[in-house]
Design an enzyme around this catalytic site. Structure first.
Site, PDB file in Angstrom:
ATOM      1  N   LYS A 185      -5.789   9.446   7.731  1.00 18.81           N
ATOM      2  CA  LYS A 185      -7.378   9.043   6.716  1.00 18.81           C
ATOM      3  C   LYS A 185      -7.350   8.263   8.219  1.00 18.81           C
ATOM      4  O   LYS A 185      -8.581   8.014   8.846  1.00 18.81           O
ATOM      5  CB  LYS A 185      -6.969   7.565   6.120  1.00 18.81           C
ATOM      6  CG  LYS A 185      -8.463   7.273   5.468  1.00 18.81           C
ATOM      7  CD  LYS A 185      -8.509   6.697   4.152  1.00 18.81           C
ATOM      8  CE  LYS A 185      -9.295   6.194   4.190  1.00 18.81           C
ATOM      9  NZ  LYS A 185      -9.467   4.925   2.653  1.00 18.81           N
ATOM     10  N   GLU A 191       4.089   6.870  12.688  1.00 16.38           N
ATOM     11  CA  GLU A 191       5.016   8.502  12.426  1.00 16.38           C
ATOM     12  C   GLU A 191       4.080   9.647  12.850  1.00 16.38           C
ATOM     13  O   GLU A 191       4.239  10.507  13.199  1.00 16.38           O
ATOM     14  CB  GLU A 191       5.313   8.315  10.820  1.00 16.38           C
ATOM     15  CG  GLU A 191       6.723   7.155  10.391  1.00 16.38           C
ATOM     16  CD  GLU A 191       4.997   5.996  10.248  1.00 16.38           C
ATOM     17  OE1 GLU A 191       4.857   6.064  10.498  1.00 16.38           O
ATOM     18  OE2 GLU A 191       6.692   5.785   9.182  1.00 16.38           O
ATOM     19  N   GLY A 244      -6.095   7.069   0.511  1.00 16.76           N
ATOM     20  CA  GLY A 244      -5.069   8.280   1.115  1.00 16.76           C
ATOM     21  C   GLY A 244      -4.012   8.705  -0.054  1.00 16.76           C
ATOM     22  O   GLY A 244      -4.726   9.838   0.368  1.00 16.76           O
ATOM     23  N   ARG A 245      -4.269   7.946  -0.785  1.00 20.10           N
ATOM     24  CA  ARG A 245      -3.244   8.889  -1.692  1.00 20.10           C
ATOM     25  C   ARG A 245      -4.260   9.536  -3.116  1.00 20.10           C
ATOM     26  O   ARG A 245      -3.540   9.955  -4.064  1.00 20.10           O
ATOM     27  CB  ARG A 245      -2.308   7.959  -3.006  1.00 20.10           C
ATOM     28  CG  ARG A 245      -2.906   6.445  -3.480  1.00 20.10           C
ATOM     29  CD  ARG A 245      -1.923   5.601  -3.927  1.00 20.10           C
ATOM     30  NE  ARG A 245      -2.022   4.452  -3.936  1.00 20.10           N
ATOM     31  CZ  ARG A 245      -3.164   3.772  -2.995  1.00 20.10           C
ATOM     32  NH1 ARG A 245      -2.420   3.953  -2.019  1.00 20.10           N
ATOM     33  NH2 ARG A 245      -3.517   1.907  -3.337  1.00 20.10           N
ATOM     34  N   GLU A 330       2.263   2.382  -5.224  1.00 18.36           N
ATOM     35  CA  GLU A 330       1.522   2.226  -4.393  1.00 18.36           C
ATOM     36  C   GLU A 330       0.076   1.506  -4.916  1.00 18.36           C
ATOM     37  O   GLU A 330      -0.647   1.308  -4.408  1.00 18.36           O
ATOM     38  CB  GLU A 330       1.081   3.051  -3.112  1.00 18.36           C
ATOM     39  CG  GLU A 330       0.226   2.555  -2.464  1.00 18.36           C
ATOM     40  CD  GLU A 330       0.129   3.416  -0.609  1.00 18.36           C
ATOM     41  OE1 GLU A 330      -0.958   4.174  -0.056  1.00 18.36           O
ATOM     42  OE2 GLU A 330       1.946   4.170  -0.087  1.00 18.36           O
ATOM     43  N   HIS A 361      21.624  17.629 -16.612  1.00 17.66           N
ATOM     44  CA  HIS A 361      22.949  17.888 -16.048  1.00 17.66           C
ATOM     45  C   HIS A 361      23.577  16.691 -15.405  1.00 17.66           C
ATOM     46  O   HIS A 361      24.248  16.828 -14.440  1.00 17.66           O
ATOM     47  CB  HIS A 361      23.575  19.120 -15.545  1.00 17.66           C
ATOM     48  CG  HIS A 361      23.185  19.752 -16.345  1.00 17.66           C
ATOM     49  ND1 HIS A 361      24.578  20.239 -17.262  1.00 17.66           N
ATOM     50  CD2 HIS A 361      21.908  20.749 -17.004  1.00 17.66           C
ATOM     51  CE1 HIS A 361      23.491  21.392 -18.485  1.00 17.66           C
ATOM     52  NE2 HIS A 361      22.697  21.642 -18.103  1.00 17.66           N
ATOM     53  N   LYS A 472       5.834  -2.617   8.595  1.00 21.44           N
ATOM     54  CA  LYS A 472       4.826  -1.820   9.629  1.00 21.44           C
ATOM     55  C   LYS A 472       4.612  -2.676  11.093  1.00 21.44           C
ATOM     56  O   LYS A 472       4.725  -2.475  12.004  1.00 21.44           O
ATOM     57  CB  LYS A 472       3.794  -1.393   9.079  1.00 21.44           C
ATOM     58  CG  LYS A 472       3.208  -0.212   8.447  1.00 21.44           C
ATOM     59  CD  LYS A 472       1.946   0.288   8.555  1.00 21.44           C
ATOM     60  CE  LYS A 472       1.567   1.566   7.363  1.00 21.44           C
ATOM     61  NZ  LYS A 472       0.495   1.186   7.186  1.00 21.44           N
TER      62      LYS A 472
END
Ligand code: F6P
Length: 501
Positions: A185, A191, A244-245, A330, A361, A472
């Protein structure tokens, strides 16, 4: 508890789920709701008529209807950043200008996809999508869930800055037939930019002519993408007002639209739009995202449950828990209200989960007999995603339904407490007709609106995420200035692992 309605709910006696269908035999008709291809069943939760009445009062107290209108009208519901949250406009719902703008940008994306398919960028067999957080989790979920016979490209979605992730993603990819989609965005996320630079180097080293000519940028900051070296014709913008999400519906969904085809992508949007209309228009007492939020509020804020678990009894939805972790945590992992006052009581619980039957399990022991109560959500599909022996799907669904019944019913064993099950443990079941693009679109939109409804009920802004910034900043400062001014533990770690550089 500052809310009178919540205080009233807390004062209500809690029914025992073991006998709840005896004391309230009509629960199924009251607490099961079908919306399009999805059936929601809250009858195995502690929600009662009295609670529902009080939760509806809480929704009124918090002006749920007003906030919902504001969301769809494109008002600045993200007040801390002075922005609207216009993911519904991507699906064709909401403010008319925003819907038209989103449509125009979708047409641009479709045009580029058609051109790529017609060979404008040479032969393309692989798509390397580079993005992180909301710029990766949504497309990854969709491609993984709908990756059936119709998939036309190999898609790898890489997010982690760990070079191992990129190395593994490109293993088996031919750099000469790979398209790189850089999804960000802001187009500044460190990263993503490092992974993008390394992907270009990989192409350069392989002798690809014009590697930058193989790059598509998916971003709300087109000028930054141009500065980075992407030609304007290969930039697919989306609106700043799409968080963004919440962005998989925009150009961030590019790899899904490429891999699954435009019709499937459009069906995904249509499924989400149907859920938008349900959320916007239904009466609060019949509103799936809102009722789900009532259940969330009850367990988190009244009962103090710190986590909620989600198990996909369908391999196609294996990535749903990690997608929802970002969406819910978030969005609603906040400590202050929209007015910057401390929130009274807990906010979002920790979302975790996995796939059934694997989780049975591994972690279900705690759910059945541990001391921490965890509301569980089961998600399954009536139709299987494979053509193997139907016994597989039968076993999957039988296990799913058995777990919900076991959590609720429990089992006494006075002689051997280690073999006793307390029961009275809540679960919700969400049953899809099938994992189709429409159903997946509706399911994801349901979760988005549920997250928003939870935020409204708590008086918080779900659309900012300042909590991610401090880490950050510190990482940047270490990169820029080296290890100075930190605590002894951090200094020693940096010195030991990075000092030799
Ligand atoms: O750091 C968190 C975050 O800002 C998320 O909200 C977002 O989805 C992710 O980083 C990636 O951001 P961008 O799309 O700008 O690269």
């Amino acid at each position: 508890m500052s809310s009178p309605a919540l205080a009233a709910i807390a004062a209500l006696p809690q029914a025992d789920l073991k006998s709840i269908f005896t004391t309230d035999p009509d629960r199924l008709s009251k607490l099961v709701l079908s919306q399009g291809p999805i059936r929601f069943d809250w009858s195995k939760t502690h929600l009662t008529d009295d609670m529902l009445t009080q939760f509806l009062a809480l929704a009124q107290e918090q002006d749920f209807a007003g906030w919902r209108d504001a969301l769809f009208a494109g008002q600045a519901v993200n007040n801390s950043e002075g922005r609207a949250a216009e993911h519904p406009a991507e699906r064709g719902e909401g403010n008319a200008d925003s819907v038209a703008h989103a449509k125009m940008l979708h047409n641009r994306m479709r045009g580029l996809i058609d051109a790529i398919e017609a060979g404008a960028l040479g032969e393309v067999r692989h798509i390397l999508h580079i993005g992180i957080g909301g710029s990766a989790l949504g497309p990854k979920l969709i491609v993984d869930a709908l990756d059936g016979d119709g998939v036309r490209y190999d898609v790898a979605i890489v997010s982690n800055v760990d070079g191992t992730a990129l190395e593994r993603a490109i293993e088996g990819f031919d750099p000469h037939t790979t398209l790189i989609a850089i999804a960000s965005k802001t187009f500044t996320t460190s990263e993503t930019m490092l992974n993008a630079a390394s992907a270009i180097n990989w192409m350069v080293e392989a002798g690809v002519d014009d590697p930058y000519g193989k790059v598509i940028a998916l971003t709300a900051a087109p000028e930054k993408a141009m500065e980075w070296g992407v030609d304007e014709t290969r930039i697919l913008p989306f609106s700043e007002s799409v968080g963004g999400r919440y962005s998989l519906w925009s150009s961030i969904g590019f790899p899904a639209a490429m891999a699954l085809g435009w019709d499937a992508f459009e069906s995904l949007l249509e499924g989400a739009a149907a859920m938008d209309r349900h959320f916007r228009l239904s009466d609060p007492a019949q509103n799936a995202p809102l009722i789900a939020a009532f259940v969330d509020q009850y367990y988190t804020r009244v009962e103090g449950c710190q986590t909620r678990a989600l198990f996909a009894y369908d391999e196609r939805l294996a990535l749903l828990p990690s997608y929802l972790q970002q969406l819910e945590m978030e969005s609603n992992g906040k400590s202050v209200t929209r007015d910057n006052e401390p929130v009274v009581g807990p906010t979002a619980p920790i979302t975790w989960g996995g796939v059934g039957t694997d989780a049975q399990h591994a972690v279900f022991q705690l759910l059945h007999q541990g001391t921490i109560i965890t509301p569980v959500e089961f998600i399954a599909s009536i139709e299987p995603g494979h053509v193997l022996d139907p016994a597989h799907h039968r076993a999957l669904l039988v296990n799913c339904f058995a777990q919900g019944a076991a959590l609720m019913r429990g089992k006494e064993n006075a002689d051997d407490p280690a073999r006793a099950y307390p029961g009275n443990r809540p679960s919700t079941t969400i049953l899809l007709d099938d994992v189709t693009p429409e159903a997946l679109g509706a399911l994801i939109a349901f979760y988005e609106h549920r997250t928003f409804a939870n935020a409204v009920l708590m008086g918080i802004n779900p659309f900012d995420q300042f909590g991610v910034e401090l880490g950050k900043e510190i990482a940047k400062s270490i990169e820029a200035n080296g290890p100075t001014g930190f605590d002894p533990s951090t200094m020693a770690l940096i010195d030991l692992a990075l000092g030799a550089e």
